[in-house]
Design a protein around this motif. Structure first.
Motif, short mmCIF file in Angstrom:
data_model
loop_
_atom_site.label_atom_id
_atom_site.label_comp_id
_atom_site.label_asym_id
_atom_site.label_seq_id
_atom_site.Cartn_x
_atom_site.Cartn_y
_atom_site.Cartn_z
N UNK A 170 0.75 -0.88 0.05
CA UNK A 170 -0.02 0.24 -0.30
C UNK A 170 1.20 1.03 0.11
N UNK A 171 1.63 1.05 0.36
CA UNK A 171 3.38 2.39 0.58
C UNK A 171 2.65 3.17 -0.93
N UNK A 172 2.24 4.48 -0.81
CA UNK A 172 2.42 5.36 -1.10
C UNK A 172 0.99 4.73 -2.65
N UNK A 173 0.01 4.16 -2.42
CA UNK A 173 -0.71 3.77 -2.75
C UNK A 173 -2.06 3.21 -2.34
N UNK A 174 -3.24 3.17 -2.73
CA UNK A 174 -4.40 3.51 -1.65
C UNK A 174 -5.31 2.14 -2.67
N UNK A 175 -6.15 1.52 -1.92
CA UNK A 175 -6.99 0.18 -2.66
C UNK A 175 -8.19 0.98 -2.49
N UNK A 176 -9.42 0.79 -3.37
CA UNK A 176 -10.45 1.64 -3.02
C UNK A 176 -11.58 0.39 -2.46
N UNK A 177 -12.69 0.77 -2.36
CA UNK A 177 -13.73 -0.81 -2.03
C UNK A 177 -14.55 -0.39 -3.16
N UNK A 178 -14.66 -2.01 -3.33
CA UNK A 178 -14.90 -2.17 -4.68
C UNK A 178 -17.50 -1.98 -5.17
N UNK A 179 -16.95 -1.98 -3.52
CA UNK A 179 -18.61 -1.41 -3.53
C UNK A 179 -19.16 -0.89 -2.15
N UNK A 180 -19.75 0.60 -2.77
CA UNK A 180 -19.61 1.44 -1.17
C UNK A 180 -21.69 2.06 -1.36
N UNK A 181 -22.26 1.94 0.03
CA UNK A 181 -23.58 3.18 -0.20
C UNK A 181 -23.13 3.81 0.62
#
Length: 257
Positions: free
Chosen positions: A106-117
């Motif tokens: 994760x260093x210098x990056x991000x991971x987004x949730x594949x689905x959100x409400x």
């Protein structure tokens, strides 16, 4: 009861933040959707280097987003395009990490949730309720009970300056890197630059900051600020209304060489 401290952190307009009594959490923050900037809203935010990873949820144009953001080893400038959207962040302490989502990745990056409400998001394949400012620790406890969030207490102790017993230096290095994605030296450099920025923002002279934080001389301070904060000492001492810094706060990490 929520406790907001003001003596070891940089106040940011429109941003409320607090420490946590959870060993897994460094700090919790929230930004109001409208903010409190008045007519002179900042046009950009300087996101300074940060040695912690975090979970952040924010709303933009009515859409909710949730991401896991890793440590940042360099500053970035984020255009705000007007008043910032509402946001909630949980900053995790050194040594805490997610199973299946290693901090080094994760260093210098991000991971987004594949689905959100508006209320939920997906993490590690399961749906979770987005935490609030007051109940972030409850959310963290649920992650721990589910076996998703774990912690290596040795890492926090080492970064606070405690010498481990019966653990070799090479093993310590491996465990710090595995839990944080960074070396001990990089973490200390980042935290020292952040503390220097806080002191300069409060009006301390650069020559005094050199001695207070442990730099060799003013050129050493200048190089560190350029690398991790992206600003000169004079820019930090005389901030402009067009620009805001990301949240600065003092951690327990040892910063002196």
């Amino acid at each position: 009861m929520r406790v907001v401290t003001r003596d070891h952190s940089e106040d940011v307009p429109g941003l409320d933040h607090r420490p946590s009594d959870s060993p897994y959490v460094e700090r919790v923050y929230q930004a109001s959707e409208e903010g409190s900037y008045g007519a002179a809203a900042p046009r950009r935010m300087v996101s300074v280097a940060n040695s912690n990873w975090e979970l952040v949820a924010w709303t933009s144009e009515g859409v909710t987003h949730v991401s896991v953001r890793g440590p940042e080893t360099r500053p970035t400038v984020v255009p705000l395009g007007g008043k910032p959207s509402g946001a909630l962040g949980v900053i995790f302490g050194h040594g805490a990490y997610l199973r299946g989502l290693p901090v080094p990745d994760l260093v210098d990056t991000s991971v987004a949730s594949p689905r959100t409400t508006a209320r939920t998001f997906v993490l590690q394949g399961d749906e979770w309720e987005i935490p609030g400012f007051e109940n972030a620790e409850t959310f963290v406890d649920r992650l721990v009970r589910a076996g998703l969030l774990v912690r290596d207490p040795l890492v926090a102790d080492v970064l606070a300056g405690d010498a481990p017993m019966l653990v070799t230096p090479r093993s310590v290095q491996r465990r710090v890197a595995a839990a944080t994605g960074l070396t001990q030296g990089t973490i200390r450099q980042i935290e020292r630059a952040r503390q220097a920025a806080m002191l300069l923002r409060r009006g301390e002279a650069a020559a005094d900051v050199v001695h207070l934080v442990g730099y060799h001389d003013q050129p050493h301070l200048a190089r560190s600020l350029a690398r991790f904060v992206g600003r000169r000492a004079t820019q930090l001492q005389r901030p402009t209304d067009e620009e805001m810094l990301s949240l600065l706060y003092k951690t327990d990490a040892e910063v002196r060489p």
